[in-house]
Design a protein around this motif. Structure first.
Motif, PDB file in Angstrom:
ATOM      1  N   VAL A 279      11.968   8.310   1.999  1.00  0.00           N
ATOM      2  CA  VAL A 279      12.542   7.314   1.090  1.00  0.00           C
ATOM      3  C   VAL A 279      13.508   8.013   0.141  1.00  0.00           C
ATOM      4  O   VAL A 279      13.165   9.009  -0.487  1.00  0.00           O
ATOM      5  N   HIS A 280      14.705   7.464   0.032  1.00  0.00           N
ATOM      6  CA  HIS A 280      15.702   7.949  -0.934  1.00  0.00           C
ATOM      7  C   HIS A 280      15.636   7.058  -2.172  1.00  0.00           C
ATOM      8  O   HIS A 280      16.127   5.927  -2.157  1.00  0.00           O
ATOM      9  N   VAL A 281      15.016   7.566  -3.237  1.00  0.00           N
ATOM     10  CA  VAL A 281      14.897   6.787  -4.463  1.00  0.00           C
ATOM     11  C   VAL A 281      16.149   6.924  -5.329  1.00  0.00           C
ATOM     12  O   VAL A 281      16.519   6.001  -6.050  1.00  0.00           O
ATOM     13  N   ASN A 282      16.798   8.105  -5.289  1.00  0.00           N
ATOM     14  CA  ASN A 282      18.123   8.313  -5.914  1.00  0.00           C
ATOM     15  C   ASN A 282      18.117   8.413  -7.440  1.00  0.00           C
ATOM     16  O   ASN A 282      19.183   8.402  -8.057  1.00  0.00           O
ATOM     17  N   GLU A 283      16.942   8.509  -8.037  1.00  0.00           N
ATOM     18  CA  GLU A 283      16.857   8.638  -9.487  1.00  0.00           C
ATOM     19  C   GLU A 283      16.307  10.006  -9.844  1.00  0.00           C
ATOM     20  O   GLU A 283      15.356  10.455  -9.204  1.00  0.00           O
ATOM     21  N   PRO A 284      16.908  10.666 -10.869  1.00  0.00           N
ATOM     22  CA  PRO A 284      18.041  10.259 -11.715  1.00  0.00           C
ATOM     23  C   PRO A 284      19.383  10.536 -11.033  1.00  0.00           C
ATOM     24  O   PRO A 284      19.438  11.153  -9.989  1.00  0.00           O
ATOM     25  N   GLY A 285      20.422  10.076 -11.665  1.00  0.00           N
ATOM     26  CA  GLY A 285      21.776  10.404 -11.233  1.00  0.00           C
ATOM     27  C   GLY A 285      22.500   9.304 -10.495  1.00  0.00           C
ATOM     28  O   GLY A 285      23.678   9.082 -10.723  1.00  0.00           O
ATOM     29  N   ARG A 286      21.788   8.619  -9.584  1.00  0.00           N
ATOM     30  CA  ARG A 286      22.392   7.482  -8.875  1.00  0.00           C
ATOM     31  C   ARG A 286      21.422   6.305  -8.927  1.00  0.00           C
ATOM     32  O   ARG A 286      21.188   5.620  -7.928  1.00  0.00           O
ATOM     33  N   THR A 287      20.887   6.076 -10.108  1.00  0.00           N
ATOM     34  CA  THR A 287      19.858   5.057 -10.270  1.00  0.00           C
ATOM     35  C   THR A 287      20.407   3.652 -10.018  1.00  0.00           C
ATOM     36  O   THR A 287      19.631   2.727  -9.737  1.00  0.00           O
TER      37      THR A 287
END
Length: 439
Positions: free
Chosen positions: A58-66
């Motif tokens: 799973v790509h949660v992408n937080e922080p930075g691309r939240t």
């Protein structure tokens, strides 16, 4: 105590009573045995109690691309789909999880927002070999690398020699390397991806790129004796290579994803960039062979590779596959997608759950997950296997309302998800942050 006519035990579905204390399963006994508890949950006649699913990709992408996703939205989506444990990829967050400081940053971001249990993968990138053991000791479940450009510049890919050197390093402490296996030289010889025709995009990511890279992974794992895992297998042509490697004793495992098992290139309209992912969704014959690879054990597990983005990055206006972000959003839908397809093939529900719960838990070493067994965590999905629904992107818990499954009629509804013996409350985040070796 949970009581139902269909509890999915390791021996298959059976009428049973499940005792729970302090978030742990304490007993699984035949229905009518008379277990008592302070709280009683009785399943409806059309419901099956499943072990909570485990999604290790799973790509949660937080922080930075939240704005793409985040721990709150991702874990709510997971719970809505019966997933009670997920492991977050080391990208596309900023910073990527390539050292302990970055891991600490990510854990701090997740701590107050996890509605299900969350673990973390580390990253293997050029120049961070000295960070692998410290990350391992800090509790990551393994290390992801790319053999081709990752899509984001802050997570560069490894050359084959660097991959092998990292495998040798991981062998020292029995770490796991999980690999996005596409070969850049083969991709460089393919036509560029541009325009709205799906067939052109498919030609830009040929199966040979996967097959060549998988061969490189197998050879490096054989030489080093380290553990390697092939991510999101798309090319069924690689199955004989994988089967032979496993038979030879190479320490290799393999996953595939719902989009490769339920979709086919022939069905994808031109300009439909919601379907874009890398490696790509291939043809119907390829899909059939992937199912065979699951049935014969060559493929070990099914996970989502939930890789969301904002709507603008999917190039919906132009429909240009060359410009669109490559990723499919399906975290909430995985069980229904696979069950809808599996039941038409005569594949029983217990086999689906094996692929989506027990096998991913085993991959990550999550000994307390993946089964309704005394001593395991009391994580469950209450599943109505004959109920149906229509996918409405706006009704999903994912942050951005886009999915290639919009409008699809699916069979199987998760009516209730329990974490550590209690219902997941979408307003109260109770998920734990997991460390390798602790669960």
């Amino acid at each position: 105590m949970i009581r139902g006519r269909a509890v999915l035990t390791p021996d298959g579905p059976a009428p049973a009573e499940v005792g729970i204390n302090d978030g742990v399963i304490t007993a699984v006994v035949p229905l009518g045995a008379g277990l008592e508890g302070g709280t009683l949950i009785e399943l409806a006649d059309d419901e099956t109690l499943l072990p909570g699913l485990v999604d290790t990709h799973v790509h949660v992408n937080e922080p930075g691309r939240t704005e793409w996703e985040g721990f709150a939205s991702a874990t709510r989506a997971a719970a809505a789909g019966g997933v009670t444990t997920l492991i977050d990829m080391p990208l596309n967050s900023i910073p990527p999880t390539v050292d302990v400081a970055a891991l600490d940053t990510k854990r701090a971001a997740a701590a107050s927002q996890a509605y299900v249990d969350v673990g973390f993968w580390g990253g293997a990138v050029p120049g961070n070999a000295a960070q692998l053991q410290p990350l391992h000791e800090a509790g990551v479940f393994g290390f992801k690398c790319f053999l081709v450009h990752s899509g984001v510049d802050e997570f560069p890919h490894l050359e084959p020699a660097e991959m092998e050197a990292d495998l040798a390093e991981l062998k020292r402490f029995d770490g796991l390397l999980i690999v996005h296996a596409e070969n850049p030289a083969v991709l460089g010889q393919a036509p560029a991806a541009a325009g709205a025709r799906y067939t052109d995009f498919l030609a830009s990511r040929p199966a040979a790129a996967e097959d060549t890279a998988i061969t490189q992974v197998i050879n490096a794992a054989r030489r080093t004796g380290a553990r390697a895992h092939i991510l999101h297998l798309s090319s069924a042509d690689a199955l004989p290579l994988i089967a032979d490697a496993k038979a030879d004793g190479v320490r290799l495992t393999v996953e595939t994803c719902p989009h490769y098992l339920t979709l086919a290139a022939e069905q994808i309209p031109d300009g439909a960039t919601a379907f874009k992912c890398c490696p790509p969704i291939r043809g119907d014959d390829n899909r059939e062979r992937l199912w065979q690879g699951l049935m014969d054990g060559t493929i070990d597990c099914i996970v989502s590779d939930h890789s969301p983005s904002t709507l603008d990055l999917k190039a919906l206006d132009s429909g240009d596959f060359g410009l669109a972000w490559g990723g499919v959003s399906s975290l909430q839908l995985g069980l229904a997608l696979i069950w809808t397809e599996a039941r038409t093939r005569g594949v029983p529900l217990e086999q689906v759950v094996q692929w989506m719960s027990a096998a991913p838990a085993r991959l990550a070493g999550l000994e307390a997950k993946g089964g309704i067994i005394p001593g395991r965590d009391a994580d469950f999905a209450v599943f109505a296997a004959e109920d149906t629904f229509t996918v409405d992107p706006a009704a999903l818990q994912h942050k951005n309302p886009i999915t290639p499954y919009a409008g699809s009629e699916l069979t199987g509804v998760v009516r209730r998800t329990l974490l550590a013996g209690a219902d997941v409350d979408p307003l109260v985040p109770r998920g734990r942050l997991l460390r390798r070796g602790e669960s």
